[in-house]
Scaffold this motif. Structure first.
Motif, PDB file in Angstrom:
ATOM      1  N   ASP A 184      41.205  37.189  25.454  1.00  0.00           N
ATOM      2  CA  ASP A 184      41.647  38.472  26.020  1.00  0.00           C
ATOM      3  C   ASP A 184      41.932  39.497  24.917  1.00  0.00           C
ATOM      4  OD1 ASP A 184      41.538  38.162  28.825  1.00  0.00           O
ATOM      5  OD2 ASP A 184      43.343  36.930  28.793  1.00  0.00           O
ATOM      6  N   SER A 204      36.315  35.047  32.268  1.00  0.00           N
ATOM      7  CA  SER A 204      37.178  33.903  32.563  1.00  0.00           C
ATOM      8  C   SER A 204      36.915  33.364  33.966  1.00  0.00           C
ATOM      9  CB  SER A 204      38.654  34.274  32.409  1.00  0.00           C
ATOM     10  OG  SER A 204      38.967  35.415  33.173  1.00  0.00           O
ATOM     11  N   ARG A 225      38.482  48.181  30.508  1.00  0.00           N
ATOM     12  CA  ARG A 225      37.542  47.862  31.589  1.00  0.00           C
ATOM     13  C   ARG A 225      36.970  49.137  32.212  1.00  0.00           C
ATOM     14  NH1 ARG A 225      40.900  42.998  34.739  1.00  0.00           N
ATOM     15  NH2 ARG A 225      40.865  41.524  33.004  1.00  0.00           N
ATOM     16  N   ASP A 248      36.538  39.882  28.983  1.00  0.00           N
ATOM     17  CA  ASP A 248      36.028  38.538  28.684  1.00  0.00           C
ATOM     18  C   ASP A 248      35.732  37.844  30.013  1.00  0.00           C
ATOM     19  OD1 ASP A 248      38.776  38.215  29.337  1.00  0.00           O
ATOM     20  OD2 ASP A 248      38.773  36.244  28.387  1.00  0.00           O
ATOM     21  N   ASP A 272      42.607  43.329  30.246  1.00  0.00           N
ATOM     22  CA  ASP A 272      42.756  41.984  29.684  1.00  0.00           C
ATOM     23  C   ASP A 272      44.074  41.834  28.939  1.00  0.00           C
ATOM     24  OD1 ASP A 272      40.161  40.558  30.266  1.00  0.00           O
ATOM     25  OD2 ASP A 272      39.451  42.449  29.466  1.00  0.00           O
TER      26      ASP A 272
HETATM   27 MG    MG Z   1      40.388  38.488  30.488  1.00  0.00          MG
END
Ligand code: MG
Ligand code: ADP
Length: 314
Positions: A79, A216, A150, A214, A33
């Motif tokens: 982010d 998106s 991630r 997040d 992110d």
């Molecule tokens: Mg993101």
């Protein structure tokens, strides 16, 4: 071949590989992110940038200038939250036509200031096409031990989201179908998504949290980023997906919007045990060793075939 054939993520992967040899030791570049850059001792800076283009991300006559400013910063701050970091500063670059009213611009920057994060620079240019383009850079700070990437998800981890899903996508439908304007919570969720900064900072400090992103582009897309980065698969229990009452009674396919609509800007994370924080966390599934990079959808434990993908630009 054109960019559509290689796709948004194919293009990003190719760019990442091309620059791989230049990424400095200790930095994390393309692929999460935010980029992560050492800032001395155990401190790290995280940096992200997201663009909002008129007629792609917003329709000028369907969002107030203040809400657009708020949202432009929110999508970037989201982010920062997803890394477990706290915001440090913003930079704003804008391109707009010469006939834009100065009141509109003043309202726009008022929306950005609502987040109470210092704006330390930017760039301003004329737009000859008449369309507005907004680019914000957000910088955050985080201690080394609190960085969430991630790639940390492990087999057996629980998967959580920090709010109901799909409201923003429902809000977009409500905005586009003027008859449905009464769905005000959905519209607010679309025009003024709250970045989950307090939640991100607390999740960053928790050693139970193994990976975070997040939302998106929708859970169907963003969870796959965690799965690919972590080399694992997932089961998502559809009956556990949190959906607001307002979206449930809306005329649209609530489940599909919740999983693919995107722009929720809440956090999606994996944790090694059940968590209990002082903010909402909804358990929606778990990490598996089968189906690497993919999601198995289930209803009450039974596999269902769905081809949900999530939003892609190309
Ligand atoms: Mg993101
Ligand atoms: P997010 O939705 O979290 O903003 P994106 O899907 O936009 O993430 O981007 C994924 C990753 O690819 C991020 O690390 C981002 O910085 C990087 N990225 C996206 N577009 C480009 C680009 N044109 N050049 C270099 N990196 C890019």
């Amino acid at each position: 071949m054109n960019v559509k054939d290689i796709g948004e993520f194919g293009l990003i992967d190719a760019t990442s590989k091309f620059f791989e040899d230049l990424v400095p030791e200790g930095c994390l570049g393309i692929g999460d992110d935010c980029a992560v850059i050492p800032a001395g001792g155990d401190k790290f800076m995280v940096i992200t940038t997201d663009m909002l283009v008129e007629d792609v991300h917003f329709l000028r006559d369907k969002i107030s200038a203040q809400d657009l400013g708020y949202k432009s910063a929110a999508v970037n701050l989201s982010d920062v939250a997803a890394m477990g970091a706290v915001p440090h500063s913003l930079f704003l670059s804008v391109s707009f036509p010469a006939n834009l009213s100065k009141e509109w611009y003043a309202e726009f920057v008022r929306g950005i200031k609502e987040h109470q994060v210092p704006l330390l620079g930017g760039d301003t240019t004329n737009s000859k096409t008449g369309k507005i383009t907004i680019n914000i850079v957000a910088v955050g700070c985080v201690d080394k031990n609190n960085i969430k990437l991630r790639k940390g998800a492990r087999v057996g981890d629980c998967i959580y989201v920090t709010s109901a899903l799909g409201d923003s996508a429902g809000g977009l439908q409500a905005i586009l179908n003027s008859k449905e304007k009464h769905l005000s919570n959905l519209v607010a969720q679309h025009s003024r998504p709250r970045p989950h900064l307090a939640e991100g900072a607390k999740l960053g400090k928790s050693s139970l949290v193994s990976a975070m992103i997040d939302i998106s582009d929708g859970l169907a897309s963003d969870l796959r980023h965690i799965l690919k980065a972590s080399n694992v698969g997932a089961v998502i229990e559809l009956s556990s997906i949190p959906i607001s009452e307002e979206l449930k009674i809306s005329p649209w396919d609530a489940e599909k919007l919740a999983l693919t609509g995107g722009e929720d800007y809440c956090l999606l994370f994996t944790a090694s045990e059940q968590v209990d924080f002082d903010f909402p966390c909804y358990k929606v599934g778990y990490i598996t060793e089968r189906n690497i990079g993919n999601i198995e959808w289930q209803t009450n434990g039974q596999v269902v075939e769905l081809d949900y993908i999530g939003y892609r630009h190309f």
